[in-house]
Design an enzyme around this catalytic site. Structure first.
Site, mmCIF file in Angstrom:
data_model
loop_
_atom_site.group_PDB
_atom_site.id
_atom_site.type_symbol
_atom_site.label_atom_id
_atom_site.label_comp_id
_atom_site.label_asym_id
_atom_site.label_seq_id
_atom_site.Cartn_x
_atom_site.Cartn_y
_atom_site.Cartn_z
ATOM 1 N N TYR A 88 15.350 35.584 49.198
ATOM 2 C CA TYR A 88 16.526 35.518 49.829
ATOM 3 C C TYR A 88 17.031 36.843 50.670
ATOM 4 O O TYR A 88 17.874 36.835 51.583
ATOM 5 C CB TYR A 88 17.733 35.102 49.181
ATOM 6 C CG TYR A 88 17.587 33.899 48.390
ATOM 7 C CD1 TYR A 88 17.600 32.628 49.301
ATOM 8 C CD2 TYR A 88 17.426 33.766 47.134
ATOM 9 C CE1 TYR A 88 17.468 31.281 48.686
ATOM 10 C CE2 TYR A 88 17.202 32.492 46.600
ATOM 11 C CZ TYR A 88 17.220 31.458 47.240
ATOM 12 O OH TYR A 88 17.186 30.180 46.457
ATOM 13 N N HIS A 110 22.217 34.359 55.028
ATOM 14 C CA HIS A 110 23.135 34.256 53.808
ATOM 15 C C HIS A 110 23.387 35.524 53.268
ATOM 16 O O HIS A 110 24.314 35.903 52.596
ATOM 17 C CB HIS A 110 22.852 33.104 53.114
ATOM 18 C CG HIS A 110 23.925 32.297 52.833
ATOM 19 N ND1 HIS A 110 25.079 32.270 53.496
ATOM 20 C CD2 HIS A 110 24.013 31.120 52.109
ATOM 21 C CE1 HIS A 110 25.897 31.105 53.168
ATOM 22 N NE2 HIS A 110 25.117 30.437 52.172
ATOM 23 N N TYR A 136 24.719 33.661 43.133
ATOM 24 C CA TYR A 136 24.572 32.873 44.046
ATOM 25 C C TYR A 136 25.957 32.670 45.028
ATOM 26 O O TYR A 136 26.981 32.881 44.412
ATOM 27 C CB TYR A 136 23.871 31.488 43.951
ATOM 28 C CG TYR A 136 22.604 31.711 43.345
ATOM 29 C CD1 TYR A 136 21.426 31.707 43.880
ATOM 30 C CD2 TYR A 136 22.060 31.848 41.906
ATOM 31 C CE1 TYR A 136 20.241 32.076 43.880
ATOM 32 C CE2 TYR A 136 20.956 31.862 41.363
ATOM 33 C CZ TYR A 136 19.990 31.928 42.385
ATOM 34 O OH TYR A 136 18.699 32.310 42.068
ATOM 35 N N ASN A 175 27.584 30.212 46.477
ATOM 36 C CA ASN A 175 28.766 29.380 46.118
ATOM 37 C C ASN A 175 29.684 29.592 44.945
ATOM 38 O O ASN A 175 30.622 29.016 44.697
ATOM 39 C CB ASN A 175 28.458 28.142 45.991
ATOM 40 C CG ASN A 175 27.550 27.528 47.302
ATOM 41 O OD1 ASN A 175 27.752 28.126 48.352
ATOM 42 N ND2 ASN A 175 26.922 26.364 47.331
ATOM 43 N N ASN A 184 31.366 28.533 51.972
ATOM 44 C CA ASN A 184 31.294 28.096 50.540
ATOM 45 C C ASN A 184 31.784 29.270 49.666
ATOM 46 O O ASN A 184 32.555 29.312 48.589
ATOM 47 C CB ASN A 184 30.350 27.519 49.941
ATOM 48 C CG ASN A 184 30.451 25.901 50.692
ATOM 49 O OD1 ASN A 184 31.465 25.427 50.797
ATOM 50 N ND2 ASN A 184 29.191 25.378 50.876
#
Length: 179
Positions: free
Chosen positions: A15, A20, A66, A68, A114
């Site tokens: 990632y 993000h 993460y 969220n 989120n």
């Protein structure tokens, strides 16, 4: 007094260069500039670096929860470092703005993000600062879904502009940091 700067992103090498994770990338730039080194803090659900900026103690934090579930880490750090809501800044991607757009403000909504939603819910308040970094939204025919888009890597064109974009974001928060 301590200021807490939280970058929103996902842990894991896969990632690192995704849209993000632009919050993590900005924190990496800040840590590099102010000679901070990130270390794991499992009970804070994050890795963090302590730096001094303009005689101000600043904790840079990258949650390991993460995106969220970011709020869990923010609350743990808020309690551990005894940080007031006014001294919390959350850095996040914004798909509702074009790549390169920067917005810094307090007491605002999630814009559908989120990680911001979860942070506001867990803190039971939106009275913290946000630095939103525009990453755009897929607009070409057959565009991937939003989740796939924010989890995809920056385009070659975006990568060429990324350092300048991160610098623009850092300059936007310098007054808040006392610079």
């Amino acid at each position: 007094m301590v200021k807490l700067v939280v970058g929103i992103g996902n842990p894991g090498r896969q990632y690192v260069w995704t849209r993000h994770n632009i919050g993590f990338l900005l924190l990496d730039s800040l840590a590099s500039r102010f000679l901070g080194a990130f270390r794991e803090a499992p009970r804070l659900y994050a890795s963090f670096a302590k730096v001094e900026i303009s005689s101000e103690a600043v904790v840079l934090m990258k949650p390991t929860t993460y995106v969220n579930l970011t709020g869990k880490a923010v609350l743990a750090a808020k309690k551990f470092f005894d940080v007031s809501m006014e001294d919390i800044l959350v850095v996040a991607d914004d798909i509702n703005r074009e790549f390169g757009f920067v917005r810094f403000r307090q007491d605002c909504g999630s814009g559908g993000h989120n990680g911001i939603k979860n942070t506001t819910q867990i803190l039971q308040s939106n009275h913290y600062w946000q630095l939103r970094l525009g990453v755009g939204r897929p607009s070409y025919p057959g565009a991937e879904g939003v989740a796939d888009y924010v989890l995809s890597s920056f385009s070659l064109n975006e990568k060429e502009k990324l350092n300048d974009f991160l610098e623009k974001g850092i300059e936007e928060i310098f007054p808040w940091l006392g610079c």
